[in-house]
Design an enzyme around this catalytic site. Structure first.
Site, PDB file in Angstrom:
ATOM      1  N   HIS A 222       0.844  -1.207   0.000  1.00  0.00           N
ATOM      2  CA  HIS A 222       0.000   0.000   0.000  1.00  0.00           C
ATOM      3  C   HIS A 222       0.876   1.253   0.000  1.00  0.00           C
ATOM      4  O   HIS A 222       0.586   2.237  -0.675  1.00  0.00           O
ATOM      5  CB  HIS A 222      -0.909   0.022   1.238  1.00  0.00           C
ATOM      6  CG  HIS A 222      -1.800  -1.188   1.334  1.00  0.00           C
ATOM      7  ND1 HIS A 222      -2.450  -1.543   2.485  1.00  0.00           N
ATOM      8  CD2 HIS A 222      -2.119  -2.121   0.410  1.00  0.00           C
ATOM      9  CE1 HIS A 222      -3.140  -2.657   2.265  1.00  0.00           C
ATOM     10  NE2 HIS A 222      -2.946  -3.017   1.014  1.00  0.00           N
ATOM     11  N   CYS A 273      12.166  -2.011 -23.241  1.00  0.00           N
ATOM     12  CA  CYS A 273      11.264  -0.909 -22.851  1.00  0.00           C
ATOM     13  C   CYS A 273      11.426  -0.450 -21.401  1.00  0.00           C
ATOM     14  O   CYS A 273      11.603   0.737 -21.150  1.00  0.00           O
ATOM     15  CB  CYS A 273       9.823  -1.322 -23.073  1.00  0.00           C
ATOM     16  SG  CYS A 273       9.463  -1.579 -24.800  1.00  0.00           S
TER      17      CYS A 273
END
Ligand SMILES: NC(=O)c1ccc[n+]([C@@H]2O[C@H](COP(=O)([O-])OP(=O)(O)OC[C@H]3O[C@@H](n4cnc5c(N)ncnc54)[C@H](O)[C@@H]3O)[C@@H](O)[C@H]2O)c1
Length: 443
Positions: A222, A273
């Protein structure tokens, strides 16, 4: 109301304890609340909540009026009158950042003493957040020493993390994402299923240590999410982009973004990427004087992961090494910024005798597709590629598995011999059938 009503004691009547007391009593259990804070006991005794939370005042008044709640500061009496104790005392930060377990150790020592003279099996369910290993290595021995009784026979110790959030704690208590029970006996698992099995969420049983760790991993995840969204917002502001719109769209992707994708432990990230886009993001931030410590730490953390693999391989003391997999991801021949290439280069730098197998890379090289990249960028690696997996395996004492290709994994099951040592970066789904020595990267 639950089918089987139990006698439950709750130690620590703060946010977690007070909400648990009210909700368990509401569900039909007889609950004894214990705290060292006289003020909290008095408040609950008068039907008032010691914490401010939506709905808690009304619920506390109701359950205390029902007669199913009593409160006391007498630990022995509470333990005697109950079959299960939930432990919810605080475990705050010590000044050095470690977990302060003073209250927990104190109350657990007293449990040991109190249990000495108690008849019947008792169950302790620790709900305070604790460092993994605390319940089994510290708390259970304290109870054993004090009581002279044996865990898993005379008493049970469990860990059940609490997922409520202040501000919505009653709703969260009734609708947790899941119930996680770390317990060693069927007796304990069944009791907890009786108390919490009616909740609509999944009920997971695991080891005590895993349950302790899950709580930290959830809270830290979180924290990462909040910090990520805030870093995005700071950069968006500098770039004159609406951060709410961007993050809202990011969250619409349930395949890769808000999903379990990329959340399985394995090897380092790489490819054409992710590293380049991360570097470009950090450069943008630098141009605009925006500080992004979380994003800035990621390449370093990735490097630490590669270091870990390198050190593990070197610690084997072998010179003949096979690498199975070279591309940044299985199923592709793309070698750009592959962490496996970095690893191979480091092993070569230490003079290791290296043989490499990667079916896709070999094939594309043969067809000429990736030939130029290999010849121009990593010719020293290209020469070590062999098209035959059995040959590469025979060459080596230590095998480093980077490929996640299921066919390769199946072939390895038959090729690997007891004298081989396998370091798994992939990871394998089930290494239990292997006849060789197996070591995961960090599992
Ligand atoms: N607050 C939350 O939202 C939340 C959520 C999940 C988990 N947790 C974890 O649950 C635990 C409790 O958190 P909290 O916020 O309820 O703490 P809190 O500080 O609000 O309450 C702890 C209570 O324990 C009491 N206590 C201390 N020593 C005692 C003893 N020997 N005997 C009986 N009572 C004693 C204190 O007087 C206090 O009332 C912590 O480990 C916390 O990390 C908290």
């Amino acid at each position: 109301m639950v089918k089987e009503s139990m006698n439950i004691s709750i130690f620590g009547l703060g946010y977690v304890g007070a909400v648990s007391l009210a909700c368990l009593a509401r569900d039909g259990h007889r609950v004894i609340g214990v705290d060292v804070d006289r003020h909290k006991i008095d408040l609950i005794g008068r039907g008032k909540s010691p914490i401010i939370e939506e709905g808690i005042q009304e619920l506390m008044e109701q359950v205390v009026a029902s007669g199913r709640v009593t409160v006391t500061d007498e630990l022995v009496a509470a333990l005697d009158a109950s079959e299960i104790s939930f432990v919810c005392v605080g475990t705050p930060s010590a000044p050095n950042g470690s977990q302060s377990q003073g209250a927990l150790l104190k109350v657990t020592k007293e449990f040991g003493e109190a249990l000495k003279n108690k008849n019947g099996r008792h169950m302790f369910v620790f709900r305070s957040t604790v460092v993994p290993g605390t319940v089994e290595d510290l708390l259970a021995p304290l109870i054993e020493q004090g009581s002279g009784k044996r865990r898993d026979i005379d008493f049970d110790v469990c860990f059940q993390p609490e997922f409520l959030r202040e501000g919505s704690s009653i709703t969260d208590y009734d609708n947790p994402p899941f119930t996680i029970v770390g317990a060693n006996t069927d007796h304990a698992r069944n009791k907890l299923r009786t108390i919490f099995g009616h909740l609509t969420c999944p009920f997971h049983v695991t080891t005590v240590r895993s349950a302790e760790m899950v709580k930290y991993c959830c809270n830290n995840f979180h924290t990462v999410k909040i910090t990520y969204a805030n870093e995005v917002a700071r950069l968006c502001e500098a770039l004159k982009v609406n951060p709410f719109e961007v993050m809202d769209l990011v969250c619409q992707d349930r395949q890769l973004n808000i999903s379990s994708a990329y959340l399985k432990p394995g090897f380092a990230f790489g490819g054409s990427c992710l590293p380049k886009d991360l570097r470009a993001t950090l450069y943008m931030a630098k141009q605009h004087d925006v500080n992004l410590p979380l994003l800035a730490s990621l390449l370093h953390s990735n490097q630490v992961h590669i270091d870990r693999a390198f050190e593990k391989i070197m610690s084997m003391g072998a010179r003949k090494i096979a690498m199975i997999g070279l591309a940044f991801k299985s199923g592709t021949d793309d070698l750009r910024e592959s962490p496996l290439v970095t690893l191979a280069e480091r092993l070569l730098g230490k003079g290791m005798d290296l043989a490499i197998y990667d079916g896709e890379v070999s094939l594309s090289r043969l067809l000429g597709a990736n030939k130029r990249y290999i010849d121009e960028h990593i010719p020293h690696i290209g020469g070590l590629l062999h098209p035959s997996l059995p040959k590469v395996v025979t060459h080596a004492d230590v095998l480093v598995l980077g490929s996640r290709d299921a066919l390769v994994h199946a072939e390895l099951q038959t090729l690997l011999q007891p004298n081989h040592r396998l370091i798994d970066l992939a990871p394998l789904k089930d290494p239990s059938g292997l006849t060789c020595v197996y070591e995961g990267l960090c599992w």
